[in-house]
Design a protein around this motif. Structure first.
Motif, PDB file in Angstrom:
ATOM      1  N   ASP A 103       0.831  -1.204   0.000  1.00 21.30           N
ATOM      2  CA  ASP A 103       0.000   0.000   0.000  1.00 21.30           C
ATOM      3  C   ASP A 103       0.867   1.257   0.000  1.00 21.30           C
ATOM      4  N   ARG A 104       1.948   1.259   0.781  1.00 25.70           N
ATOM      5  CA  ARG A 104       2.852   2.419   0.812  1.00 25.70           C
ATOM      6  C   ARG A 104       3.521   2.642  -0.535  1.00 25.70           C
ATOM      7  N   LYS A 106       2.280   1.662  -3.532  1.00 27.97           N
ATOM      8  CA  LYS A 106       1.259   2.082  -4.500  1.00 27.97           C
ATOM      9  C   LYS A 106       0.692   3.460  -4.197  1.00 27.97           C
ATOM     10  N   ASN A 107       0.671   3.852  -2.939  1.00 22.34           N
ATOM     11  CA  ASN A 107       0.089   5.128  -2.519  1.00 22.34           C
ATOM     12  C   ASN A 107       1.073   5.901  -1.645  1.00 22.34           C
ATOM     13  N   PRO A 108       2.172   6.400  -2.250  1.00 18.09           N
ATOM     14  CA  PRO A 108       3.180   7.085  -1.434  1.00 18.09           C
ATOM     15  C   PRO A 108       2.637   8.387  -0.841  1.00 18.09           C
ATOM     16  N   SER A 109       3.190   8.748   0.316  1.00 22.13           N
ATOM     17  CA  SER A 109       2.793   9.998   0.963  1.00 22.13           C
ATOM     18  C   SER A 109       3.300  11.187   0.147  1.00 22.13           C
ATOM     19  N   ARG A 112       7.019  11.558   0.473  1.00 19.46           N
ATOM     20  CA  ARG A 112       7.731  10.493  -0.261  1.00 19.46           C
ATOM     21  C   ARG A 112       7.782  10.825  -1.747  1.00 19.46           C
ATOM     22  N   LYS A 113       6.694  11.382  -2.284  1.00 18.89           N
ATOM     23  CA  LYS A 113       6.669  11.793  -3.692  1.00 18.89           C
ATOM     24  C   LYS A 113       7.695  12.893  -3.946  1.00 18.89           C
TER      25      LYS A 113
END
Length: 129
Positions: A103-104, A106-109, A112-113
């Motif tokens: 999940d992290r 696939k859906n970075p904060s 993080r991006k």
């Protein structure tokens, strides 16, 4: 090595019930065959009956195989038994941790991006693509 699925001979098997193949078929569709089917030098199935059946149901004309040259019947049955008993499923904790990690990824904060963008920028800037 790949072989035509129709050329694989299925003799008497230890496993009688293949179970529900829907999730395996979905996995094959999404990721391909991760582990080859195992056959003897006479094209007799040793291991991977569920994978083979799922591939057939998906309409695959060929499948990746590993060929075992040992034709001793006792050894072949032993290999089939080993294939189906010498495995260990993930624990509940391991599985939960893996899904959190996925999940992290696939859906970075937001941060993080930004970090990934900065790393990519500096790699380009200094010629490390």
């Amino acid at each position: 090595m790949e072989i035509d699925v129709s050329k694989i001979i299925i003799r008497k098997r230890v496993r009688k019930n293949l179970g529900d193949l829907a999730s395996l078929m979905d996995s094959l569709r999404r990721h391909g065959l991760l582990n080859p089917v195992v056959i003897s030098s006479r094209n007799e199935l040793i291991a991977g009956h569920r994978r083979l059946e799922a591939a057939k149901r998906l309409g695959w004309p060929t499948i990746q195989v590993q060929v075992i040259t040992n034709d001793n019947e006792a050894d072949l049955v032993e290999m089939e038994i080993e294939e189906n008993t010498q495995r260990k499923n993930l624990t509940t904790d391991e599985l939960a941790e893996a899904y959190i990690r996925l999940d992290r990824i696939k859906n970075p904060s937001f941060f993080r991006k930004i970090w990934k963008a900065l790393v990519k920028f500096f790699k380009r800037l200094f010629g490390r693509a």
